[in-house]
Motif scaffolding. Structure first.
Motif, short mmCIF file in Angstrom:
data_model
loop_
_atom_site.label_atom_id
_atom_site.label_comp_id
_atom_site.label_asym_id
_atom_site.label_seq_id
_atom_site.Cartn_x
_atom_site.Cartn_y
_atom_site.Cartn_z
N GLU A 205 40.02 33.57 44.67
CA GLU A 205 39.33 34.20 43.50
C GLU A 205 37.76 34.37 43.76
N LYS A 208 36.84 36.87 46.11
CA LYS A 208 37.42 38.31 45.51
C LYS A 208 38.13 39.00 46.73
N TYR A 209 39.01 38.18 47.22
CA TYR A 209 39.76 38.73 48.21
C TYR A 209 41.16 39.45 47.59
N ASP A 210 41.27 40.77 47.99
CA ASP A 210 42.42 41.36 47.27
C ASP A 210 43.67 41.43 48.36
N VAL A 211 44.57 40.48 48.12
CA VAL A 211 45.69 40.34 48.98
C VAL A 211 46.75 41.59 49.25
N GLU A 212 46.71 42.26 47.99
CA GLU A 212 47.60 43.39 48.14
C GLU A 212 47.03 44.54 48.73
N LYS A 213 45.77 44.63 49.27
CA LYS A 213 45.16 45.52 49.71
C LYS A 213 45.23 45.39 51.36
N THR A 214 45.36 43.92 51.65
CA THR A 214 45.89 43.50 53.21
C THR A 214 44.39 44.10 53.86
N ASN A 354 50.71 38.73 52.87
CA ASN A 354 50.83 40.11 53.21
C ASN A 354 50.05 40.70 54.50
N ASP A 355 48.81 40.03 54.59
CA ASP A 355 48.15 40.60 56.12
C ASP A 355 49.03 40.19 57.14
#
Length: 420
Positions: A205, A208-214, A354-355
């Motif tokens: 957090e 600010k890494y957005d895992v959904e956007k890979t 996800n990545d």
């Protein structure tokens, strides 16, 4: 029985630069402050003795030393040579010894190059992309960029050293991936690897890494497509891609952040501490300390320590989400440090789940596209999209029972978390 065939030796516990993202010094672990600046010859003597005993007891015929730090080239050259000569004695026991060293290259000179050549020491250099990006994050103690000094060290190495250099680069999402790839080509890299930034579920957090956007997968895929379409003569060796392809084709080759093989690696600190992989320091201050020391314990003691056991088996001790994943034998649950959370210990999929799924399915489909039709039919290999893989996980996850080893994974959770 677990065994060790690779030892990362922290021959210096200090560094001559101050990378902002460094897991050794800048991510919350201050244990280095209580350790000697350099490993002692007495500790080396004890390590060599016990390596010989361990190899004999476990029929280990090949052993690798990786010289690390801090910055290993801070060690005086005469002490370094004295250390390696002691390690050479293991060859008298029929053990094949190999050496590698990871450095920022700033201290490389002609004499170091002679030492590397004499003992056939493979040298890896850390450099993060272009001068602009490197000098933003890989800075000296005064906050100044180090790029020009690194390039000078590379040039000296190529002038005086016979062996070629390998390169490690931590990926930076602010840098265009093709610029990073072309930079490796511009410095004539023959082999390179691009590493994920070390994050876990507690630090995700903050970044600010957005895992959904890979974003990391998208970054890698741009390089992979260019790399995979290159001719064999033009293609540099990129370890991550090589390992994934090897696993897709049924090979057993693994590294500790990809694949389901055992991680037969231990770390020797300057104070003699025998520990699991050093990147686990991102999980908390003193996290890697299992109170096992080469001067009072042996390698089997270290391998039996709780954290080392989890690390050794991290490709097999998978959380439920990984067990439900159709590419888990390729991924192996990713890198253990990236699975950690204060709430669940290591009983989480990695933050880059996800990545990794998106990257692996992309590479697998590219490999299938390049296979002869007859081989595709014979192997019965099938394409798998990222979206289909996510659906398989969602449908399969409720059917997966909690594995027996889950309590071991959760034993590393922060008990204070439950009080809060």
């Amino acid at each position: 029985m677990a065994y060790c065939d690779t030892l990362i030796i922290k021959i210096a516990s200090r560094c001559n630069i101050n990378c902002t993202y460094c897991y050794m010094y800048n991510l919350g672990d201050d244990s280095y402050k209580n350790q000697p600046k350099f490993i002692s010859q007495t500790t080396i003597d004890e390590a060599v003795k016990k390596i010989g005993e361990h190899c004999k007891a476990n029929n280990v015929t090949k052993f690798t030393f990786i010289f690390h730090g801090g910055e290993p080239l801070l060690m005086p050259k005469d002490k370094f040579v004295e250390m390696v000569e002691k390690m050479e004695m293991l060859k008298n026991d029929g053990i094949t010894i190999s050496y590698s060293l990871q450095t920022n290259a700033i201290l490389i000179d002609e004499e170091w190059c002679s030492i590397f050549d004499k003992y056939n020491i493979g040298v890896g250099v850390s450099i993060d992309g272009t001068k602009e990006i490197n000098d933003k994050y890989r800075v000296d103690k005064q906050g100044k960029g180090t790029y020009d000094k690194v390039i000078k060290g590379i040039e000296i190495s190529r002038k005086y050293q016979k062996g070629h250099l390998g390169f490690l680069s931590v990926i930076n999402l602010d840098l265009d991936p093709m610029a990073a790839f072309q930079h490796m080509k511009s410095i004539n890299a023959l082999s390179a690897d691009f590493l994920l930034l070390d994050l876990n579920h507690d630090t995700l957090e903050n970044e600010k890494y957005d895992v959904e956007k890979t974003p990391s997968a998208n970054w890698y895929i741009k390089i992979f497509d260019k790399w995979f379409s290159s001719s064999e003569e033009e293609r540099i060796q990129i370890r991550l891609f090589d390992v994934i392809i090897h696993r897709i084709l049924g090979g057993l080759y693994s590294i500790d952040n990809i694949g389901s093989g055992e991680n037969s690696v231990l770390v020797l600190e300057t104070d003699g501490g025998l520990e699991a992989v050093d990147v686990l320091k991102i999980c908390g201050d003193g996290f890697t300390k299992d109170n096992v020391n080469i001067n009072t314990h042996n390698f089997q003691d270290a391998l039996n320590a709780p954290l080392a056991e989890i690390y050794y088996n991290s490709g097999k001790y998978l959380p439920k989400k990984c067990l439900a994943c159709p590419v888990n034998e390729i991924c192996g649950g990713g890198y253990l440090p990236h699975r950690y959370s204060s709430k669940n210990g290591f009983n989480n999929a990695p933050v880059y789940c996800n990545d990794l799924l998106k990257l692996i399915t992309h590479i697998q489909n590219a490999v299938i596209d390049g296979m002869p039709e007859e081989l595709i039919k014979e192997s019965e290999i099938q394409k798998l999209t990222y979206e289909n893989a996510l659906q398989i996980i969602e449908e399969t996850l409720p059917t997966i029972p909690e594995p027996e080893y889950a309590k071991k994974l959760e034993s590393f959770r922060n008990l204070e978390y439950e009080v809060v």
